[in-house]
Design a protein around this motif. Structure first.
Motif, PDB file in Angstrom:
ATOM      1  N   LYS A   1      29.418  27.002  60.956  1.00  0.00           N
ATOM      2  CA  LYS A   1      28.934  28.104  61.790  1.00  0.00           C
ATOM      3  C   LYS A   1      29.350  29.457  61.219  1.00  0.00           C
TER       4      LYS A   1
ATOM      5  N   SER B   1      27.789  34.825  67.556  1.00  0.00           N
ATOM      6  CA  SER B   1      27.786  33.504  66.938  1.00  0.00           C
ATOM      7  C   SER B   1      28.798  32.557  67.578  1.00  0.00           C
TER       8      SER B   1
ATOM      9  N   LYS C   1      27.230  30.103  58.122  1.00  0.00           N
ATOM     10  CA  LYS C   1      25.850  30.459  58.515  1.00  0.00           C
ATOM     11  C   LYS C   1      25.795  31.885  59.065  1.00  0.00           C
ATOM     12  N   ALA C   2      26.765  32.239  59.905  1.00  0.00           N
ATOM     13  CA  ALA C   2      26.799  33.603  60.454  1.00  0.00           C
ATOM     14  C   ALA C   2      26.942  34.626  59.329  1.00  0.00           C
ATOM     15  N   ARG C   3      27.799  34.334  58.364  1.00  0.00           N
ATOM     16  CA  ARG C   3      27.998  35.258  57.243  1.00  0.00           C
ATOM     17  C   ARG C   3      26.713  35.393  56.430  1.00  0.00           C
ATOM     18  N   GLU C   4      26.069  34.263  56.112  1.00  0.00           N
ATOM     19  CA  GLU C   4      24.822  34.310  55.340  1.00  0.00           C
ATOM     20  C   GLU C   4      23.751  35.120  56.061  1.00  0.00           C
ATOM     21  N   GLU C   5      23.591  34.875  57.362  1.00  0.00           N
ATOM     22  CA  GLU C   5      22.585  35.614  58.132  1.00  0.00           C
ATOM     23  C   GLU C   5      22.917  37.096  58.188  1.00  0.00           C
ATOM     24  N   PHE C   6      24.188  37.433  58.347  1.00  0.00           N
ATOM     25  CA  PHE C   6      24.615  38.829  58.391  1.00  0.00           C
ATOM     26  C   PHE C   6      24.330  39.511  57.057  1.00  0.00           C
TER      27      PHE C   6
ATOM     28  N   TYR D   1      28.723  40.852  65.682  1.00  0.00           N
ATOM     29  CA  TYR D   1      27.840  39.790  65.228  1.00  0.00           C
ATOM     30  C   TYR D   1      28.540  38.435  65.374  1.00  0.00           C
TER      31      TYR D   1
ATOM     32  N   GLU E   1      22.070  38.824  54.968  1.00  0.00           N
ATOM     33  CA  GLU E   1      20.626  38.955  54.789  1.00  0.00           C
ATOM     34  C   GLU E   1      19.971  39.839  55.850  1.00  0.00           C
ATOM     35  N   SER E   2      20.745  40.339  56.791  1.00  0.00           N
ATOM     36  CA  SER E   2      20.202  41.094  57.919  1.00  0.00           C
ATOM     37  C   SER E   2      19.764  42.502  57.511  1.00  0.00           C
TER      38      SER E   2
ATOM     39  N   LYS F   1      28.000  45.185  54.297  1.00  0.00           N
ATOM     40  CA  LYS F   1      28.073  43.841  54.852  1.00  0.00           C
ATOM     41  C   LYS F   1      29.153  42.982  54.203  1.00  0.00           C
TER      42      LYS F   1
END
Length: 138
Positions: free
Chosen positions: A28, A86, A31-36, A82, A38-39, A45
């Motif tokens: 988790k 999550s 995933k949160a880091r990857e989405e952040f 963020y 790419e945000s 970031k």
């Protein structure tokens, strides 16, 4: 121009799981880091890399956030908020200390957040209690 800021805090995200949730928690956070990363947030970031997981006794799990940066656009706050989305069960405290806030100054105050159920329930200021910026290992 921003000031150097130390941001440090612990968020408890699991208790009494006896390690059953470790891989899910690791996944988790990744995933949160990857989405952040790419945000569309217009911030530095890379602050997301300053968060680690600590697995403690009794199946506990904590997110630790610690960084020192020139916090121009509240980049650290953006990442922590963020993370709260999550991990909606997170609870703990985050402290913010600017380079001008001196523990030796009786009037100096530093910002903190108290967090419960993934929400900032209190934002306040208390006596600056750390040396913070400039604290050097000897």
């Amino acid at each position: 121009m921003g000031m150097y800021t130390q941001v440090r805090g612990w968020l408890n995200i699991d208790s009494i799981s006896h390690g059953q949730n470790e891989q899910s928690i690791i996944n988790k956070l990744h995933k949160a880091r990857e989405e952040f990363l790419e945000s569309d947030y217009h911030c530095r970031k890379w602050v997301s890399h300053d968060t680690i997981i600590h697995f403690g006794g009794n199946g506990s799990a904590f997110l630790f956030f610690g960084t020192e940066l020139k916090n121009y656009d509240d980049d650290a706050e953006t990442w922590i908020k963020y993370l709260l989305d999550s991990f909606p069960n997170s609870e703990g405290r985050v402290d913010f200390q600017y380079e001008t806030e001196e523990y030796s100054d009786d009037d100096s105050k530093s910002k903190y957040w108290l967090i419960r159920e993934g929400k900032i329930i209190e934002e306040g200021h208390n006596k600056t209690w750390c040396k913070g910026y400039g604290n050097s290992f000897e």
